[in-house]
Design a protein around this motif. Structure first.
Motif, PDB file in Angstrom:
ATOM      1  N   GLY A   1       0.797  -1.222   0.000  1.00 24.86           N
ATOM      2  CA  GLY A   1       0.000   0.000   0.000  1.00 24.86           C
ATOM      3  C   GLY A   1       0.826   1.266   0.000  1.00 24.86           C
ATOM      4  N   VAL A   2       0.609   2.137  -0.975  1.00 20.31           N
ATOM      5  CA  VAL A   2       1.247   3.452  -1.025  1.00 20.31           C
ATOM      6  C   VAL A   2       0.180   4.481  -1.379  1.00 20.31           C
ATOM      7  N   ASP A   3       0.446   5.714  -0.996  1.00 23.38           N
ATOM      8  CA  ASP A   3      -0.466   6.810  -1.339  1.00 23.38           C
ATOM      9  C   ASP A   3      -0.033   7.507  -2.627  1.00 23.38           C
ATOM     10  N   VAL A   4       1.268   7.745  -2.734  1.00 24.04           N
ATOM     11  CA  VAL A   4       1.822   8.483  -3.877  1.00 24.04           C
ATOM     12  C   VAL A   4       2.821   7.576  -4.585  1.00 24.04           C
ATOM     13  N   LEU A   5       2.560   7.276  -5.845  1.00 28.29           N
ATOM     14  CA  LEU A   5       3.457   6.422  -6.625  1.00 28.29           C
ATOM     15  C   LEU A   5       4.192   7.259  -7.660  1.00 28.29           C
ATOM     16  N   ILE A   6       5.515   7.166  -7.654  1.00 21.00           N
ATOM     17  CA  ILE A   6       6.378   7.891  -8.584  1.00 21.00           C
ATOM     18  C   ILE A   6       7.074   6.850  -9.463  1.00 21.00           C
ATOM     19  N   GLY A   7       7.089   7.052 -10.767  1.00 19.63           N
ATOM     20  CA  GLY A   7       7.747   6.049 -11.593  1.00 19.63           C
ATOM     21  C   GLY A   7       7.698   6.337 -13.071  1.00 19.63           C
ATOM     22  N   THR A   8       8.170   5.352 -13.845  1.00 18.89           N
ATOM     23  CA  THR A   8       8.203   5.438 -15.300  1.00 18.89           C
ATOM     24  C   THR A   8       7.027   4.665 -15.895  1.00 18.89           C
ATOM     25  N   PRO A   9       6.569   5.039 -17.082  1.00 17.03           N
ATOM     26  CA  PRO A   9       5.349   4.440 -17.631  1.00 17.03           C
ATOM     27  C   PRO A   9       5.389   2.931 -17.794  1.00 17.03           C
ATOM     28  N   GLY A  10       6.493   2.374 -18.311  1.00 22.86           N
ATOM     29  CA  GLY A  10       6.545   0.945 -18.594  1.00 22.86           C
ATOM     30  C   GLY A  10       6.325   0.070 -17.388  1.00 22.86           C
ATOM     31  N   ARG A  11       7.083   0.305 -16.325  1.00 22.93           N
ATOM     32  CA  ARG A  11       6.968  -0.506 -15.120  1.00 22.93           C
ATOM     33  C   ARG A  11       5.620  -0.291 -14.431  1.00 22.93           C
ATOM     34  N   ILE A  12       5.133   0.940 -14.444  1.00 20.16           N
ATOM     35  CA  ILE A  12       3.856   1.236 -13.788  1.00 20.16           C
ATOM     36  C   ILE A  12       2.699   0.534 -14.507  1.00 20.16           C
ATOM     37  N   ILE A  13       2.710   0.547 -15.839  1.00 20.16           N
ATOM     38  CA  ILE A  13       1.657  -0.141 -16.594  1.00 20.16           C
ATOM     39  C   ILE A  13       1.733  -1.647 -16.363  1.00 20.16           C
ATOM     40  N   ASP A  14       2.937  -2.177 -16.262  1.00 16.80           N
ATOM     41  CA  ASP A  14       3.129  -3.600 -15.978  1.00 16.80           C
ATOM     42  C   ASP A  14       2.403  -3.985 -14.690  1.00 16.80           C
ATOM     43  N   TYR A  15       2.679  -3.263 -13.603  1.00 13.52           N
ATOM     44  CA  TYR A  15       2.031  -3.561 -12.320  1.00 13.52           C
ATOM     45  C   TYR A  15       0.519  -3.305 -12.382  1.00 13.52           C
ATOM     46  N   PHE A  16       0.135  -2.239 -13.081  1.00  8.77           N
ATOM     47  CA  PHE A  16      -1.283  -1.888 -13.155  1.00  8.77           C
ATOM     48  C   PHE A  16      -2.094  -2.984 -13.834  1.00  8.77           C
ATOM     49  N   LYS A  17      -1.575  -3.515 -14.934  1.00  9.74           N
ATOM     50  CA  LYS A  17      -2.289  -4.566 -15.665  1.00  9.74           C
ATOM     51  C   LYS A  17      -2.385  -5.859 -14.861  1.00  9.74           C
ATOM     52  N   GLN A  18      -1.465  -6.044 -13.918  1.00  7.44           N
ATOM     53  CA  GLN A  18      -1.521  -7.216 -13.050  1.00  7.44           C
ATOM     54  C   GLN A  18      -2.422  -7.004 -11.839  1.00  7.44           C
TER      55      GLN A  18
ATOM     56  N   PHE B   1       6.481   7.261 -25.343  1.00  7.78           N
ATOM     57  CA  PHE B   1       5.625   6.804 -24.249  1.00  7.78           C
ATOM     58  C   PHE B   1       4.188   7.312 -24.351  1.00  7.78           C
ATOM     59  N   ILE B   2       3.883   8.086 -25.377  1.00  4.91           N
ATOM     60  CA  ILE B   2       2.628   8.813 -25.345  1.00  4.91           C
ATOM     61  C   ILE B   2       1.411   7.890 -25.379  1.00  4.91           C
ATOM     62  N   ASN B   3       1.486   6.749 -26.078  1.00  6.14           N
ATOM     63  CA  ASN B   3       0.348   5.809 -26.067  1.00  6.14           C
ATOM     64  C   ASN B   3       0.154   5.211 -24.678  1.00  6.14           C
ATOM     65  N   ASP B   4       1.265   4.941 -23.968  1.00  5.75           N
ATOM     66  CA  ASP B   4       1.163   4.447 -22.592  1.00  5.75           C
ATOM     67  C   ASP B   4       0.513   5.492 -21.693  1.00  5.75           C
ATOM     68  N   ILE B   5       0.880   6.744 -21.893  1.00  6.15           N
ATOM     69  CA  ILE B   5       0.316   7.829 -21.080  1.00  6.15           C
ATOM     70  C   ILE B   5      -1.190   7.936 -21.311  1.00  6.15           C
ATOM     71  N   ARG B   6      -1.594   7.879 -22.556  1.00  5.89           N
ATOM     72  CA  ARG B   6      -3.025   7.972 -22.868  1.00  5.89           C
ATOM     73  C   ARG B   6      -3.792   6.779 -22.289  1.00  5.89           C
ATOM     74  N   TYR B   7      -3.167   5.610 -22.321  1.00  9.50           N
ATOM     75  CA  TYR B   7      -3.801   4.420 -21.734  1.00  9.50           C
ATOM     76  C   TYR B   7      -4.063   4.629 -20.242  1.00  9.50           C
ATOM     77  N   LEU B   8      -3.085   5.178 -19.534  1.00 12.78           N
ATOM     78  CA  LEU B   8      -3.258   5.424 -18.104  1.00 12.78           C
ATOM     79  C   LEU B   8      -4.305   6.498 -17.852  1.00 12.78           C
ATOM     80  N   PHE B   9      -4.294   7.557 -18.653  1.00  6.82           N
ATOM     81  CA  PHE B   9      -5.305   8.606 -18.494  1.00  6.82           C
ATOM     82  C   PHE B   9      -6.717   8.036 -18.658  1.00  6.82           C
ATOM     83  N   ARG B  10      -6.893   7.156 -19.641  1.00  6.52           N
ATOM     84  CA  ARG B  10      -8.223   6.585 -19.882  1.00  6.52           C
ATOM     85  C   ARG B  10      -8.641   5.613 -18.789  1.00  6.52           C
ATOM     86  N   SER B  11      -7.672   5.098 -18.041  1.00  9.33           N
ATOM     87  CA  SER B  11      -7.966   4.097 -17.011  1.00  9.33           C
ATOM     88  C   SER B  11      -8.227   4.707 -15.648  1.00  9.33           C
ATOM     89  N   MET B  12      -7.910   5.988 -15.480  1.00  8.21           N
ATOM     90  CA  MET B  12      -8.022   6.604 -14.152  1.00  8.21           C
ATOM     91  C   MET B  12      -9.321   7.370 -14.010  1.00  8.21           C
TER      92      MET B  12
END
Length: 470
Positions: free
Chosen positions: A139-156, A180-191
């Motif tokens: 559990g974390v409140d604020v997550l800082i990171g790069t798109p690739g690794r963050i999307i990996d964990y998010f999809k899991q 990275f822009i497609n990854d960024i848009r994917y995250l925006f659409r998921s939040m």
């Protein structure tokens, strides 16, 4: 609404943090870090963000953008108390284009977050996959990171962002550059919807594509722009020399000797040249480090730590280090190779003269990359100040080392990439076996047979320029 401020003269504004509506735990962290006055980008962006409105900010590197969005993020989260928050629910997500920048943001966040009680998380590729995953699962409140690794964990399903309260996108223009822009848009659409969260976007340039991204995924963001009289950092003294290619290494050595004691970043365009410079400097007694894209993550972190502490004073870098790294007291930047993109020139020399300090940026305009000088001058709006006499700087007695070529791996310097063209001849290792078996062991007695074998031998030896065996 657009707000613009000219900072051609002063590094700090007259706005104090204590006069802003910042909650006490965050303000206490600010005071303990020694900050009293806002930088111009902070003075413009914070009143808007603290009021809960989205911000798209433009300012040069080293002007306090990171502190601006961290302060706004922590303040926004502390204004709302969340009861029974699921462990997997993120409250804030901060995205950075590179591992080094993500790590730097995380380190900058620690003192500002000292009294908030918020849990920080860090996720980036190249190392500690399971360790990072376990931290997020706890559990974390604020997550800082790069798109690739963050999307990996998010999809899991390691965390969810359906109720995200703050979204921060740092170095937005660099996200486009790195693909990275497609990854960024994917995250925006998921939040969570834009109207239900605070969104902050910062960039060295608010280009058309960055503005389109902002208006597509943010809620009527206000633009804040910190302008200078020049695109390049105001406190950087620029110089340029016109060496021949053979003179570049002796001139580099001379410049390092002339500026001994200064922390120096040397930028080059290719990994091959980086290896040559590193080997040459080592052979001539100059302790240095090399930072490029394929250096293992742990080694990169260790090298940056040594450079920041002053244990290593010279860092050779490809453009992987040109953006996002905040290393204080870099007094000298040398463009051993002129960058092929004029915007990269600004980002490179922006590594010095940060946070009100002064610095020197020296460019070597050589035969190979000199054609890019005109584009740089057009982009920056001023001529590169050329100093034509450099003979006294050349180091006469020095050892120049050529690093070994990695033939077995088939690097670009040693063979073409067979995957790009199916008609590319096969590598030597695939040709030698039939050649040895078919030709070398056979003793031909029939003249006609021997005559027929010669063209075959010649043809095989030409494939991939394989030398004849025997």
């Amino acid at each position: 609404m657009n707000e613009t401020q000219d900072v051609s003269a002063n590094h700090l504004s007259t706005q104090t943090f204590s006069n802003l509506d910042i909650c006490e735990p965050v303000l206490k962290g600010i005071k303990e870090t020694g900050f009293d006055y806002c930088t111009p980008i902070q003075a413009l962006a914070l009143p808007i963000a603290l009021g809960g409105k989205d911000v798209a900010g433009q300012a040069q590197t080293g002007t306090g953008k990171t502190a601006a969005f961290l302060i706004a993020t922590f303040h926004h989260l502390l204004k709302t108390e969340i009861e029974n928050k699921p462990t997997s629910q993120l409250r804030a997500l901060i995205l950075a284009p590179t591992r080094e920048l993500a790590i730097q943001i995380y380190e900058d966040a620690k003192p500002l977050n000292m009294h908030t009680g918020l849990k920080l998380g860090l996720a980036y590729g190249g190392t500690d996959y399971q360790k990072q995953r376990e931290q997020l699962e706890a559990g974390v409140d604020v997550l800082i990171g790069t798109p690739g690794r963050i999307i990996d964990y998010f999809k899991q399903g390691v965390f969810n962002i359906k109720k995200l309260e703050v979204m921060v996108l740092d170095e937005a223009d660099r996200m486009f550059d790195l693909g990275f822009i497609n990854d960024i848009r994917y995250l925006f659409r998921s939040m969570s919807p834009a109207e239900e969260r605070l969104s902050l976007m910062f960039s060295a340039t608010l280009s058309l594509r960055v503005k389109e991204l902002a208006y597509e995924h943010m809620a009527s963001p206000e633009s804040v722009v910190v302008e200078t009289d020049r695109i390049t950092a105001e406190l950087v003294t620029e110089k340029a020399y016109l060496p021949s290619n053979p003179d570049k290494l002796p001139l580099l050595m001379g410049l390092l000797q002339a500026h001994a004691g200064l922390r120096c970043l040397v930028f080059i365009n290719t990994k091959r040249m980086a290896e040559k410079i590193q080997a040459t400097l080592n052979a001539n007694g100059f302790e240095n480090g090399m930072l490029s894209g394929d250096v293992p993550q742990r080694k990169r972190e260790s090298l940056l730590k040594k450079f920041k502490s002053g244990e290593v004073n010279t860092l050779i870098a490809t453009d992987v280090a040109a953006r996002g790294l905040h290393i204080s007291d870099v007094g000298l930047v040398i463009n051993f190779d002129l960058p092929q993109d004029a915007e990269d020139y600004v980002h490179r020399i922006g590594r010095t003269a940060r946070a009100g300090a002064t610095g020197v940026a020296i460019s070597l305009i050589c035969e190979t990359f000199g054609m890019h000088a005109a584009d740089i001058e057009k982009y920056t709006g001023h001529k590169l100040p050329v100093e034509r006499n450099y003979e006294d700087l050349l180091v006469k007695d020095m050892v120049i080392v050529e690093p070994p070529r990695r033939d077995k791996r088939g690097t670009r310097e040693t063979r073409p990439d067979a995957r790009k063209n199916s008609s590319t001849p096969k590598p030597a290792s695939r040709v030698q076996k039939p050649k040895v078996a078919a030709i070398e062991p056979v003793k031909l007695k029939d003249p006609k047979t021997a005559a027929q074998s010669k063209p075959l031998r010649s043809r095989i030896s030409r494939i991939g320029d394989v030398p004849a065996v025997g």
